[in-house]
Design an enzyme around this catalytic site. Structure first.
Site, PDB file in Angstrom:
ATOM      1  N   CYS A   1     -11.210   2.934   0.464  1.00 48.66           N
ATOM      2  CA  CYS A   1      -9.800   3.233   0.726  1.00 48.66           C
ATOM      3  C   CYS A   1      -9.436   2.390   1.930  1.00 48.66           C
ATOM      4  CB  CYS A   1      -9.602   4.721   1.030  1.00 48.66           C
ATOM      5  SG  CYS A   1      -7.953   5.110   1.670  1.00 48.66           S
ATOM      6  N   THR A   2      -8.342   1.649   1.822  1.00 54.37           N
ATOM      7  CA  THR A   2      -8.011   0.699   2.883  1.00 54.37           C
ATOM      8  C   THR A   2      -7.606   1.394   4.188  1.00 54.37           C
ATOM      9  OG1 THR A   2      -5.786   0.566   1.935  1.00 54.37           O
ATOM     10  CG2 THR A   2      -7.364  -1.170   1.331  1.00 54.37           C
ATOM     11  N   HIS A   3      -7.337   2.698   4.120  1.00 53.35           N
ATOM     12  CA  HIS A   3      -7.023   3.414   5.360  1.00 53.35           C
ATOM     13  C   HIS A   3      -8.240   3.568   6.275  1.00 53.35           C
ATOM     14  CE1 HIS A   3      -3.253   4.590   3.477  1.00 53.35           C
ATOM     15  NE2 HIS A   3      -2.884   5.164   4.596  1.00 53.35           N
TER      16      HIS A   3
ATOM     17  N   CYS B   1      -4.654  -1.288  -1.933  1.00 51.76           N
ATOM     18  CA  CYS B   1      -4.867   0.147  -2.130  1.00 51.76           C
ATOM     19  C   CYS B   1      -5.822   0.326  -3.305  1.00 51.76           C
ATOM     20  CB  CYS B   1      -3.523   0.810  -2.422  1.00 51.76           C
ATOM     21  SG  CYS B   1      -3.656   2.553  -2.845  1.00 51.76           S
ATOM     22  N   ASN B   2      -6.959   0.947  -3.046  1.00 53.09           N
ATOM     23  CA  ASN B   2      -7.929   1.198  -4.118  1.00 53.09           C
ATOM     24  C   ASN B   2      -7.395   2.198  -5.132  1.00 53.09           C
ATOM     25  OD1 ASN B   2     -10.950   0.209  -3.084  1.00 53.09           O
ATOM     26  ND2 ASN B   2      -9.527   0.644  -1.427  1.00 53.09           N
ATOM     27  N   THR B   3      -6.718   3.220  -4.631  1.00 51.98           N
ATOM     28  CA  THR B   3      -6.229   4.289  -5.507  1.00 51.98           C
ATOM     29  C   THR B   3      -5.291   3.711  -6.565  1.00 51.98           C
ATOM     30  OG1 THR B   3      -6.328   5.687  -3.548  1.00 51.98           O
ATOM     31  CG2 THR B   3      -5.214   6.599  -5.456  1.00 51.98           C
TER      32      THR B   3
ATOM     33  N   ASP C   1       0.870  -1.191   0.000  1.00 49.70           N
ATOM     34  CA  ASP C   1       0.000   0.000   0.000  1.00 49.70           C
ATOM     35  C   ASP C   1       0.898   1.229   0.000  1.00 49.70           C
ATOM     36  OD1 ASP C   1      -2.302   1.649   0.205  1.00 49.70           O
ATOM     37  OD2 ASP C   1      -2.205   1.647   2.394  1.00 49.70           O
ATOM     38  N   SER C   2       0.260   2.400  -0.139  1.00 46.92           N
ATOM     39  CA  SER C   2       1.013   3.649  -0.073  1.00 46.92           C
ATOM     40  C   SER C   2       1.456   3.963   1.355  1.00 46.92           C
ATOM     41  CB  SER C   2       0.124   4.799  -0.556  1.00 46.92           C
ATOM     42  OG  SER C   2      -1.048   4.850   0.248  1.00 46.92           O
TER      43      SER C   2
ATOM     44  N   TYR D   1      -1.074   8.504  -2.317  1.00 43.31           N
ATOM     45  CA  TYR D   1      -1.277   8.190  -3.738  1.00 43.31           C
ATOM     46  C   TYR D   1      -2.484   8.939  -4.299  1.00 43.31           C
ATOM     47  CZ  TYR D   1       1.967   4.157  -4.064  1.00 43.31           C
ATOM     48  OH  TYR D   1       3.071   3.332  -4.125  1.00 43.31           O
ATOM     49  N   GLY D   2      -3.464   9.229  -3.424  1.00 44.74           N
ATOM     50  CA  GLY D   2      -4.685   9.900  -3.890  1.00 44.74           C
ATOM     51  C   GLY D   2      -4.420  11.262  -4.511  1.00 44.74           C
TER      52      GLY D   2
HETATM   53  N1  DGL Z   1      -4.909   3.193   1.048  1.00 47.97           N
HETATM   54  C1  DGL Z   1      -5.125   3.848  -0.202  1.00 47.97           C
HETATM   55  C2  DGL Z   1      -6.419   3.366  -0.858  1.00 47.97           C
HETATM   56  O1  DGL Z   1      -6.941   2.304  -0.544  1.00 47.97           O
HETATM   57  C3  DGL Z   1      -5.063   5.347  -0.342  1.00 47.97           C
HETATM   58  C4  DGL Z   1      -4.294   6.268   0.443  1.00 47.97           C
HETATM   59  C5  DGL Z   1      -3.482   7.256  -0.389  1.00 47.97           C
HETATM   60  O2  DGL Z   1      -4.029   8.264  -0.858  1.00 47.97           O
HETATM   61  O3  DGL Z   1      -2.303   6.959  -0.573  1.00 47.97           O
HETATM   62  O4  DGL Z   1      -6.929   4.018  -1.722  1.00 47.97           O
END
Ligand code: DGL
Length: 277
Positions: free
Chosen positions: A186-188, A71-73, A7-8, A39-40
């Site tokens: 978003c996994t966060h 990570c979805n992004t 992930d990021s 990453y977003g």
């Molecule tokens: N955890 C990331 C996701 O699932 C995003 C966080 C980021 O912006 O890096 O999208």
């Protein structure tokens, strides 16, 4: 089996913990490209180049049997290029859980909460058209929520009002109907699960895709060889170098120890059975 979870930043931990709990006999490695977080905020071309490059280096150094892009992004953009670059290596992505959300909603008002990048993707819009055509779908790009989740994990005080502002656009009323399902895209965000529930203006089902991702790993690798047990200690790698002491402490709650890629490749890594790999 060696499984790399990428992930990021810290969001992928919500996925890591489900896989680690289910696959006690496998070797898991967590890798965060925190040097490029969030990453977003990256433009699409820059994000593809970054993830293909960093994941490629990790794959070359660590030779995983399966990679989870937690990570979805990133997943909504780079799964194709990654699969093309590493034919034969299975990748599991994390994409917005719009299909189960549409199946669960009674009011037919659902919201998708993700990074601005994720909700803008063609991939996400196509999922909405394919699976939620009979729902009113509100796409909410939260500019700060992933960063707030990181701060919370690192032990900083995050004010309720900041979280409440980020999630407010998810809650929509149309006459008698109101939003009843919110996709955590978003996994966060599951790192803030308790606060998301408490700060919701009315109760909703938040959908966390992590259990489904763990099941997908089982489909691809076959059932776990060892019975579920307490997760074994695993390594966590950070592209920025060493994280803070507070974060290292938080990672211990996930049975993760901070390591460097150099350490990982110079020392034989022990398999579940205890023999050098
Ligand atoms: N955890 C990331 C996701 O699932 C995003 C966080 C980021 O912006 O890096 O999208």
């Amino acid at each position: 089996m060696r499984i790399l979870v990428f992930d990021s930043g810290l969001g992928g931990l919500t996925v890591y913990e489900k896989i680690a709990a289910a696959r006690a006999g496998d070797e898991l490695i967590y890798a965060a490209d925190d040097a490029a977080f969030p990453y977003g905020a990256l433009a699409e071309a820059a994000l593809v180049e970054r993830v293909v490059g960093v994941a490629g280096e990790l794959i070359a150094a660590l030779a995983p049997d399966l990679v989870v892009i937690a990570c979805n992004t990133a997943s909504t953009l780079v799964l194709g290029p990654l699969r093309a670059r590493h034919p034969g290596l299975p990748f599991v992505g994390t994409v917005p859980a719009i299909k189960p959300a549409a199946a669960a909603s009674r009011s037919r008002l659902i919201s998708v909460l993700g990074t601005p990048g994720t909700v803008a993707r063609d991939y996400t819009q196509a999922l909405v058209r394919q699976y939620a055509g009979d729902c009113d779908v509100t796409l909410v790009g939260a500019p700060k929520l992933a960063r707030l989740a990181e701060e919370h994990m690192k032990g900083a005080a995050v004010a309720d009002v900041e979280i409440a502002q980020e999630i407010a656009p998810c809650f929509v009323e149309r006459g008698e109907r109101r939003t009843d399902v919110v996709v955590l895209a978003c996994t966060h965000y599951p790192l803030l699960a308790e606060r998301l529930a408490r700060l919701a203006p009315w109760p909703v089902d938040y959908i966390d895709p992590a259990p489904a991702i763990a099941r997908r790993v089982d489909q691809l690798l076959g059932p776990p060889k060892a019975a579920p047990s307490e997760p074994r200690s695993g390594p966590a790698l950070f592209t920025s170098g060493a994280p803070s002491a507070a974060l290292a402490e938080a990672l211990r709650r996930f049975s993760l120890e901070v390591r460097t890629i150099a350490e990982m490749t110079a020392t034989p890594v022990l398999t579940a059975a205890g023999s050098p790999r």
